[in-house]
Design a protein around this motif. Structure first.
Motif, PDB file in Angstrom:
ATOM      1  N   ASP A   1       0.854  -1.186   0.000  1.00 36.23           N
ATOM      2  CA  ASP A   1       0.000   0.000   0.000  1.00 36.23           C
ATOM      3  C   ASP A   1       0.890   1.236   0.000  1.00 36.23           C
ATOM      4  OD1 ASP A   1      -2.043   1.779   0.159  1.00 36.23           O
ATOM      5  OD2 ASP A   1      -2.664   1.269   2.200  1.00 36.23           O
ATOM      6  N   ARG A   2       1.087   1.805  -1.182  1.00 36.87           N
ATOM      7  CA  ARG A   2       1.920   2.998  -1.305  1.00 36.87           C
ATOM      8  C   ARG A   2       1.172   4.055  -2.106  1.00 36.87           C
ATOM      9  NH1 ARG A   2       6.828   0.860  -5.064  1.00 36.87           N
ATOM     10  NH2 ARG A   2       6.822  -0.784  -3.463  1.00 36.87           N
ATOM     11  N   ARG A   3       1.690   5.261  -2.081  1.00 34.64           N
ATOM     12  CA  ARG A   3       1.054   6.352  -2.807  1.00 34.64           C
ATOM     13  C   ARG A   3       1.226   6.163  -4.311  1.00 34.64           C
ATOM     14  NH1 ARG A   3      -0.421  10.599   0.367  1.00 34.64           N
ATOM     15  NH2 ARG A   3       0.380  10.608   2.508  1.00 34.64           N
ATOM     16  N   GLY A   4       0.424   6.882  -5.064  1.00 36.32           N
ATOM     17  CA  GLY A   4       0.540   6.836  -6.512  1.00 36.32           C
ATOM     18  C   GLY A   4      -0.717   6.283  -7.145  1.00 36.32           C
ATOM     19  N   THR A   5      -0.712   6.251  -8.468  1.00 39.15           N
ATOM     20  CA  THR A   5      -1.848   5.750  -9.245  1.00 39.15           C
ATOM     21  C   THR A   5      -1.350   4.792 -10.316  1.00 39.15           C
ATOM     22  OG1 THR A   5      -1.739   7.522 -10.897  1.00 39.15           O
ATOM     23  CG2 THR A   5      -3.068   7.943  -8.904  1.00 39.15           C
TER      24      THR A   5
ATOM     25  N   GLN B   1       0.240   6.806 -13.100  1.00 40.39           N
ATOM     26  CA  GLN B   1       1.626   7.188 -12.848  1.00 40.39           C
ATOM     27  C   GLN B   1       2.568   6.009 -13.077  1.00 40.39           C
ATOM     28  OE1 GLN B   1       1.108   8.639  -8.866  1.00 40.39           O
ATOM     29  NE2 GLN B   1       0.931  10.788  -9.505  1.00 40.39           N
TER      30      GLN B   1
ATOM     31  N   THR C   1      -5.715  -3.134   2.241  1.00 37.58           N
ATOM     32  CA  THR C   1      -5.619  -1.685   2.061  1.00 37.58           C
ATOM     33  C   THR C   1      -4.975  -1.315   0.733  1.00 37.58           C
ATOM     34  OG1 THR C   1      -3.474  -1.606   3.198  1.00 37.58           O
ATOM     35  CG2 THR C   1      -5.457  -1.313   4.548  1.00 37.58           C
ATOM     36  N   LYS C   2      -4.179  -2.192   0.153  1.00 41.20           N
ATOM     37  CA  LYS C   2      -3.464  -1.847  -1.077  1.00 41.20           C
ATOM     38  C   LYS C   2      -4.409  -1.550  -2.235  1.00 41.20           C
ATOM     39  CE  LYS C   2      -1.416  -5.853  -0.844  1.00 41.20           C
ATOM     40  NZ  LYS C   2      -0.485  -6.994  -1.096  1.00 41.20           N
TER      41      LYS C   2
ATOM     42  N   ARG D   1      -6.618   0.560  -2.266  1.00 36.93           N
ATOM     43  CA  ARG D   1      -6.845   2.001  -2.347  1.00 36.93           C
ATOM     44  C   ARG D   1      -6.232   2.567  -3.620  1.00 36.93           C
ATOM     45  NH1 ARG D   1      -5.175   2.774   3.980  1.00 36.93           N
ATOM     46  NH2 ARG D   1      -7.211   2.263   4.892  1.00 36.93           N
ATOM     47  N   LEU D   2      -5.266   1.850  -4.184  1.00 36.93           N
ATOM     48  CA  LEU D   2      -4.690   2.237  -5.468  1.00 36.93           C
ATOM     49  C   LEU D   2      -5.783   2.448  -6.505  1.00 36.93           C
ATOM     50  CD1 LEU D   2      -2.255   2.513  -7.482  1.00 36.93           C
ATOM     51  CD2 LEU D   2      -2.474   0.024  -7.818  1.00 36.93           C
TER      52      LEU D   2
ATOM     53  N   ARG E   1      -7.770   5.684  -5.904  1.00 37.08           N
ATOM     54  CA  ARG E   1      -7.020   6.860  -6.331  1.00 37.08           C
ATOM     55  C   ARG E   1      -6.950   6.966  -7.856  1.00 37.08           C
ATOM     56  NH1 ARG E   1      -3.514   4.939  -2.299  1.00 37.08           N
ATOM     57  NH2 ARG E   1      -2.088   4.124  -3.898  1.00 37.08           N
ATOM     58  N   SER E   2      -6.858   5.821  -8.509  1.00 40.00           N
ATOM     59  CA  SER E   2      -6.669   5.808  -9.962  1.00 40.00           C
ATOM     60  C   SER E   2      -7.943   6.105 -10.733  1.00 40.00           C
ATOM     61  CB  SER E   2      -6.117   4.442 -10.389  1.00 40.00           C
ATOM     62  OG  SER E   2      -4.877   4.167  -9.757  1.00 40.00           O
TER      63      SER E   2
END
Length: 345
Positions: free
Chosen positions: A126-130, A133, A160-161, A163-164, A167-168
């Motif tokens: 689970d990291r930031r980004g889309t 990207q 939770t991962k 969530r990508l 965001r996308s």
């Protein structure tokens, strides 16, 4: 695809949306006006599919577990096998047998490697980004395709991962629900299916994967976890059985992101990691082997085919099969089942 009954309200909503967009010169994606035959427009769809679709991913489901458990301990999985079109010999993406890359392929219809038109999601946390990207350019999904048609989607997940995805495709996911509690996620998904007329719902469960990492894939505790997941699947099927509109309207697609054996699923060259189930169940679908129904696809037996030549059925076929069942054109930029020729009838 054969048509599936939808409510008059849903059909009227699409017609009104199309008329409104044509009058305003806008598109549901905020770009230029959509042509009269845009995805989701009834003039293009005609008598093609108009079902609702429930996609279920059972994280870390080794198909061998279903054979080991049998009908007595896994009746819901075997109901899908006995009543639907299925195979226990589908494939993951070739590059990786990891959760997030494979699920991204499921919803985009793309391979992983971005230099070859893939989505570029190679990480599994689970990291930031889309996704956009990661790929370095715009990437569509089944969520954005459903939104483009003016309809709704929901995503229920136990990790939770994912969530990508929110965001996308923030405009494409009308409801996003996360909980590590498997029962709670399934209960909320069942309630949403009954209360809302969403075209596409994605449900992710992960008890087999979690247990496999803790106690070993294909261990006794792992098999117990698959059996408990079968009970959750059974509760979803019971909800469908109890509601006539779902029984006549809802198609279930079930697959997995990877298998597993022993302490993990990381080696993409191992058959017990890259072999996954693919099942389709619902109105108008009878018991059949998917490879028998689809001579243009090749049963890979024990092999691990690349992306050239005749293809096996892959978990990444999910996005465009769902789009086809919904009467939508293929997800832009997709590779898997992009001709929407995967037959389930």
């Amino acid at each position: 695809m054969r048509p599936f009954a939808r409510t008059a309200r849903a059909r009227l909503a699409v017609l009104l949306l199309t008329a409104a967009l044509a009058a305003s010169g806008a598109s549901p994606m905020g770009g230029p006006a959509v042509a009269a035959t845009a995805p989701g427009d009834l003039s293009e769809r005609g008598d093609r599919g108009s079902a609702r679709v429930l996609a279920i991913s059972v994280d870390g489901l080794n198909p061998a577990a279903l054979k080991r458990l049998g009908r007595e301990r896994a009746p819901a999985f075997h109901r899908l096998l006995d009543e639907g079109a299925s195979t226990l010999n589908a494939r993951t993406v070739r590059e990786l047998t990891l959760t997030l890359p494979n699920h991204t392929s499921m919803v985009t219809g793309r391979r992983v490697k971005k230099s070859r038109g893939g989505h570029g999601v190679t990480w599994n946390d689970d990291r930031r980004g889309t996704v956009q990207q990661a790929a370095g350019h715009s990437v569509a999904s089944i969520f954005s395709q459903v939104r483009r048609a003016g309809n709704e989607s929901a995503l229920f997940t136990t990790k939770t991962k994912f969530r990508l995805f929110r965001r996308s495709w923030p405009a494409g996911i009308d409801r996003f629900t996360y909980s590590s509690d498997q029962t709670r996620v399934v209960r909320k998904a069942r309630r949403d299916l009954v209360r809302n007329d969403r075209d596409f719902t994605f449900v992710h469960t992960s008890l087999p994967d979690v247990t496999g990492h803790e106690h070993g894939f294909m261990s006794a505790k792992y098999l117990d976890a698959v059996a408990r997941t079968d009970q959750l699947l059974g509760s979803m099927l019971q909800t469908i059985d109890n509601h006539a509109d779902l029984t006549s309207d809802l198609v279930v697609i079930l697959t997995s992101d990877h298998g597993g054996k022993g302490d993990g699923h990381y080696d993409a060259s191992k058959r017990f990691n890259y072999r996954v189930p693919f099942m389709v169940w619902g109105p108008g679908i009878s018991q059949a082997d998917l490879y028998d129904l689809n001579p243009t696809y090749r049963d890979p037996r024990r092999g691990r085919p690349g992306y050239t030549g005749t293809q096996p059925i892959r978990n990444g076929d999910l996005a465009n099969l769902a789009a086809d069942l919904l009467g939508l054109t293929a997800v832009p930029g997709s590779r898997f089942n992009r001709d929407q020729d995967l037959q389930v009838h």
